[in-house]
Scaffold this motif. Structure first.
Motif: not given
Ligand code: ATP
Ligand code: MG
Lengths: 258, 326
Positions: B185-190, B203-211
């Motif tokens: 959702h964060i990625k899409e909304a951004a 959570d590095m998975d989150v960061v690696q995935d989103v940032c």
């Protein structure tokens, strides 16, 4: 414009909460009503028949109504702040572009409308139970009530501000509610400086309307001016104090903790 | 960095004064920039100063010194003007009203920002759909699951239509599935709204995935500011695994440890694996020389692909890649 949007949002939220938690609202009213009955009939038994001619009992009705109105206005800011801080929404409302003090003013104004309606309903109930029918000149009463309560709102802001910074002030908050009793109950001719405190002078003027049947336009100008000046002064002091403490809370990073 | 700078932090410092515990320099001269439409991770161990930095950006904490510009507005001097540019979801807070429904919360927060109900109706509908809250639009927030509540908190930040969003540990306490869901959702909304996002997470998975980029802080200072892809490449290029026949012991082990104090070797009687970072060419040939002297049989040499988690740990435990052979 923004202020209106904010005011509308606050009013809507207040209405939703009152409706959704109607049981709570009703229980609060019942409690207030029962307390009133205890005070009223207690006083009646205590003073005896003499009071019926002396005008003390109508004074209790008016004073009690003003006291409950004052408490609701006061807690709309002070307890609400504590509640929001505990719930973790305070930081969000502190991020409103209009600033925290104005958000609290909107909260007060939104609450005021509902409080006045509730108070009038309670008043009718109290008058019906006690047979003390007073003059219900709404055009005179409502403005006086609103202005009177603005002074109390100032105190609520100040105490709420203290709560932001010093946290454990709930006992002070509660004690103050009882201090308001003194302001409505003690005779002004014996404590003349009470005029300059919130609530007392307004309570006196509303008594003149409701008990003596005088319309607001027949109240002497200086008397009305005093009420307005005292209320505006207390509300202004409260706002200034709150703004100051809001800044202190931000520089010490206290908004998020309770 | 794409486009213009949207967030600019310069020499940000926050000192908490405490009579009992002495002064705490929670943030100590932090500077970084975030460009418009960038999604940047703010990483750091516990107490690094992430939350303090985020609260300074959100104007709910006043910095001791330094400069913050939000879309050109000075957030320290003009906090009221600056909060029109930023919405925040804060760590561990509820951020939303328990008693209001999903839709009522969205309407309230939009109004708090000064947006009229009519003007945001369409975007509220869109957010409810996007965050999968459609079935729950009329449910009070307190009855939602934790993941749903967090989605609502995010939606309430998005509805304010600010160019910048700061999210402090948005996936904290969520189960694997909800966390994954939220990331999407964060990625899409951004992407859909062209928003700029600064997100802190452990959570590095989150960061690696989103940032796309991360700023790593430690002890109140920025220690790394680089694109995620660069970091992965930088560290990946330097990590090797040598597999050799037989155990590593005796003179070979000693020689290796003298030259590469930080190397990690595991052996059994038949085979040994040596994990080592070799930032310069010399280190590689030194290692090969040592192996040759001991007549070891090298079975394979592999480049290892580290993940962001390992890189992060190395950086914050000060095993900086510039630290030479190890
Ligand atoms: N209100 C406060 N008063 C005093 N010290 C504080 C306050 N808030 C935070 N600190 C201190 O400031 C430092 C940085 O804290 P901060 O919460 O910014 O770190 P963080 O990176 O968000 O950590 P975490 O990963 O645990 O959330 C810590 O040493 C913390 O104890
Ligand atoms: Mg934190």
């Amino acid at each position: 414009m923004r202020t209106l949007v904010l005011l509308w949002a606050m009013t809507k939220r207040e209405a939703i909460e009152l409706r959704r938690y109607a049981f709570d609202t009703v229980m609060q009213l019942v409690t207030i009503y029962v307390v009133f009955l205890l005070i009223f009939f207690g006083a009646k038994a205590f003073i005896g028949g003499a009071a019926r001619t002396g005008g003390t009992l109508p004074g209790i009705v008016v004073g009690f109504m003003m006291w409950t109105l004052a408490i609701s206005a006061y807690s709309d800011v002070s307890f609400t702040l504590v509640q929001e801080a505990t719930a973790g929404t305070l930081e969000q409302i502190a991020m409103a572009p209009l600033g925290l003090p104005r958000v609290l003013v909107a909260r007060f104004l939104a609450g005021l409308g509902f409080n006045l309606v509730i108070q009038l309903a309670l008043l009718l109930l109290m008058m019906a139970t006690t047979g003390q029918w007073l003059h219900l000149d709404l055009l005179s009463i409502l403005p006086l009530m609103a202005v009177t309560v603005a002074g109390v709102f100032g105190i609520g802001l100040a105490v709420g501000g203290l709560a932001l910074v010093f946290k454990r002030v709930q006992s002070v908050m509660q004690i103050l509610q009882f201090a308001f009793v003194a302001l409505v109950a003690l005779p002004l001719d014996r404590f003349p400086f009470f005029k300059y405190l919130p609530l007392a002078w307004g309570n006196h003027l509303i008594g003149r309307v409701m008990i003596d049947g005088i319309s607001i336009v027949r109240i002497p100008g200086p008397d009305l001016a005093l009420l307005l000046a005292v209320s505006v002064a207390w509300a202004g002091l409260g706002l200034a104090f709150m703004s100051r403490l809001d800044r202190v809370a931000r520089s010490r990073a206290l908004l998020g903790h309770y | 960095m794409r486009g213009d700078t949207l967030l600019e932090i310069e020499a940000l410092t926050k000192v908490y004064r405490s009579r009992r515990r002495g002064d705490v320099r929670a943030v100590d001269g932090v500077s970084f920039r975030v460009g418009a439409s960038e999604v940047v991770g703010l990483l750091g161990p516990n107490g690094a100063g992430k939350t303090t930095t985020i609260k300074c950006l959100s104007t709910i904490v006043r910095p001791t010194s330094g400069r913050i510009a939000l879309d050109g507005v000075d957030a320290v001097r003009h906090p009221r003007a600056a909060v029109e540019k930023v919405a925040a979801v804060l760590e561990g807070n509820r951020n939303i009203y328990w008693r209001l429904t999903v839709r009522e919360n969205l309407e309230f927060f939009a109004a708090l920002q000064g947006l009229r109900a009519r003007a945001v109706r369409a975007s509220i509908d869109e957010l409810i759909g996007r965050f999968g809250l459609g079935d729950k639009a009329r449910t009070p927030a307190r009855m939602l699951s934790k993941g749903m509540q967090q989605k609502l908190a995010l939606a309430c930040a998005f509805v304010k239509e600010t160019p910048l969003l700061v999210l402090d540990e948005p996936t904290l306490g969520l189960d694997v599935e909800s966390s994954h869901d939220l990331r999407v959702h964060i990625k899409e909304a951004a992407a859909a709204g062209g928003r700029t996002i600064l997100l802190s997470s452990h959570d590095m998975d989150v960061v690696q995935d989103v940032c796309e980029r991360v700023v790593i802080v430690n002890g109140g200072r920025v220690v790394t500011d680089d694109r995620v892809a660069n970091l992965l490449e930088l560290f990946g290029a330097r990590a090797y695994r040598f597999t050799i026949a037989g155990p590593v012991g005796g003179p070979l082990g000693d020689a290796l440890r003298v030259r590469f104090p930080l190397l990690d070797a595991r052996s059994d009687p038949y085979r040994s694996e040596i994990d080592v970072e070799l930032p310069d060419g010399a280190g590689f040939y030194d290692l090969v020389d040592i192996l040759r002297e001991s007549r070891s049989v090298v079975e394979s040499i592999d480049r290892r692909d580290p993940n962001l988690e390992e890189i992060f740990l190395k950086i914050v435990t000060q095993e900086a890649p510039q630290g030479g052979a190890r």
